[in-house]
Design a protein around this motif. Structure first.
Motif, PDB file in Angstrom:
ATOM      1  N   MET A   1       0.805  -1.196   0.000  1.00  0.00           N
ATOM      2  CA  MET A   1       0.000   0.000   0.000  1.00  0.00           C
ATOM      3  C   MET A   1       0.849   1.261   0.000  1.00  0.00           C
ATOM      4  O   MET A   1       0.490   2.257  -0.574  1.00  0.00           O
ATOM      5  CB  MET A   1      -0.927  -0.024   1.208  1.00  0.00           C
ATOM      6  N   PHE A   2       1.977   1.205   0.659  1.00  0.00           N
ATOM      7  CA  PHE A   2       2.831   2.386   0.724  1.00  0.00           C
ATOM      8  C   PHE A   2       4.089   2.220  -0.103  1.00  0.00           C
ATOM      9  O   PHE A   2       5.089   2.858   0.130  1.00  0.00           O
ATOM     10  CB  PHE A   2       3.188   2.719   2.180  1.00  0.00           C
TER      11      PHE A   2
ATOM     12  N   GLU B   1     -11.545   7.672   0.378  1.00  0.00           N
ATOM     13  CA  GLU B   1     -10.895   8.921  -0.036  1.00  0.00           C
ATOM     14  C   GLU B   1      -9.867   9.362   0.998  1.00  0.00           C
ATOM     15  O   GLU B   1      -8.770   9.806   0.635  1.00  0.00           O
ATOM     16  CB  GLU B   1     -11.930  10.031  -0.206  1.00  0.00           C
ATOM     17  N   ALA B   2     -10.221   9.241   2.274  1.00  0.00           N
ATOM     18  CA  ALA B   2      -9.314   9.664   3.345  1.00  0.00           C
ATOM     19  C   ALA B   2      -8.044   8.823   3.336  1.00  0.00           C
ATOM     20  O   ALA B   2      -6.934   9.347   3.461  1.00  0.00           O
ATOM     21  CB  ALA B   2     -10.015   9.566   4.701  1.00  0.00           C
ATOM     22  N   ILE B   3      -8.201   7.527   3.168  1.00  0.00           N
ATOM     23  CA  ILE B   3      -7.039   6.631   3.125  1.00  0.00           C
ATOM     24  C   ILE B   3      -6.151   6.967   1.929  1.00  0.00           C
ATOM     25  O   ILE B   3      -4.925   7.048   2.058  1.00  0.00           O
ATOM     26  CB  ILE B   3      -7.494   5.156   3.094  1.00  0.00           C
ATOM     27  N   MET B   4      -6.774   7.172   0.763  1.00  0.00           N
ATOM     28  CA  MET B   4      -5.988   7.504  -0.432  1.00  0.00           C
ATOM     29  C   MET B   4      -5.259   8.835  -0.248  1.00  0.00           C
ATOM     30  O   MET B   4      -4.100   8.971  -0.654  1.00  0.00           O
ATOM     31  CB  MET B   4      -6.885   7.551  -1.666  1.00  0.00           C
ATOM     32  N   LYS B   5      -5.905   9.811   0.351  1.00  0.00           N
ATOM     33  CA  LYS B   5      -5.283  11.117   0.564  1.00  0.00           C
ATOM     34  C   LYS B   5      -4.084  11.006   1.510  1.00  0.00           C
ATOM     35  O   LYS B   5      -3.013  11.528   1.228  1.00  0.00           O
ATOM     36  CB  LYS B   5      -6.308  12.100   1.115  1.00  0.00           C
TER      37      LYS B   5
ATOM     38  N   ALA C   1      -2.358   8.302   2.237  1.00  0.00           N
ATOM     39  CA  ALA C   1      -1.317   7.499   1.580  1.00  0.00           C
ATOM     40  C   ALA C   1      -0.534   8.357   0.597  1.00  0.00           C
ATOM     41  O   ALA C   1       0.707   8.266   0.538  1.00  0.00           O
ATOM     42  CB  ALA C   1      -1.942   6.300   0.864  1.00  0.00           C
ATOM     43  N   ALA C   2      -1.221   9.210  -0.160  1.00  0.00           N
ATOM     44  CA  ALA C   2      -0.539  10.093  -1.105  1.00  0.00           C
ATOM     45  C   ALA C   2       0.371  11.070  -0.375  1.00  0.00           C
ATOM     46  O   ALA C   2       1.486  11.352  -0.824  1.00  0.00           O
ATOM     47  CB  ALA C   2      -1.566  10.841  -1.956  1.00  0.00           C
TER      48      ALA C   2
ATOM     49  N   ALA D   1       9.059  10.672  -0.827  1.00  0.00           N
ATOM     50  CA  ALA D   1       9.776  11.053  -2.040  1.00  0.00           C
ATOM     51  C   ALA D   1      10.619  12.299  -1.792  1.00  0.00           C
ATOM     52  O   ALA D   1      11.773  12.383  -2.255  1.00  0.00           O
ATOM     53  CB  ALA D   1       8.782  11.309  -3.173  1.00  0.00           C
ATOM     54  N   ALA D   2      10.084  13.254  -1.053  1.00  0.00           N
ATOM     55  CA  ALA D   2      10.829  14.479  -0.745  1.00  0.00           C
ATOM     56  C   ALA D   2      12.043  14.161   0.139  1.00  0.00           C
ATOM     57  O   ALA D   2      13.133  14.691  -0.085  1.00  0.00           O
ATOM     58  CB  ALA D   2       9.922  15.491  -0.061  1.00  0.00           C
TER      59      ALA D   2
END
Length: 52
Positions: free
Chosen positions: A1-2, A31-35, A37-38, A45-46
């Protein structure tokens, strides 16, 4: 997932709390989980980019 990102217990707790807050604001659980996770992927990445 991550995408291979490992979270500490505290980071997992923070992510769960963030998901709960978003859901309390009316966002669906998916939606909350996807947000969240993003957000975690973007932070990873940063952090990875700053190490190079």
């Amino acid at each position: 997932m991550f995408d291979g990102i490992t979270l500490t217990h505290d980071e997992q707790q923070q992510a769960a709390e963030r998901i709960h807050v978003l859901m309390a604001q009316g966002m669906s659980s998916g939606e909350a989980i996807m947000k969240v996770a993003a957000e975690i992927r973007a932070q990873a990445a940063a952090a990875s980019a700053s190490e190079e």
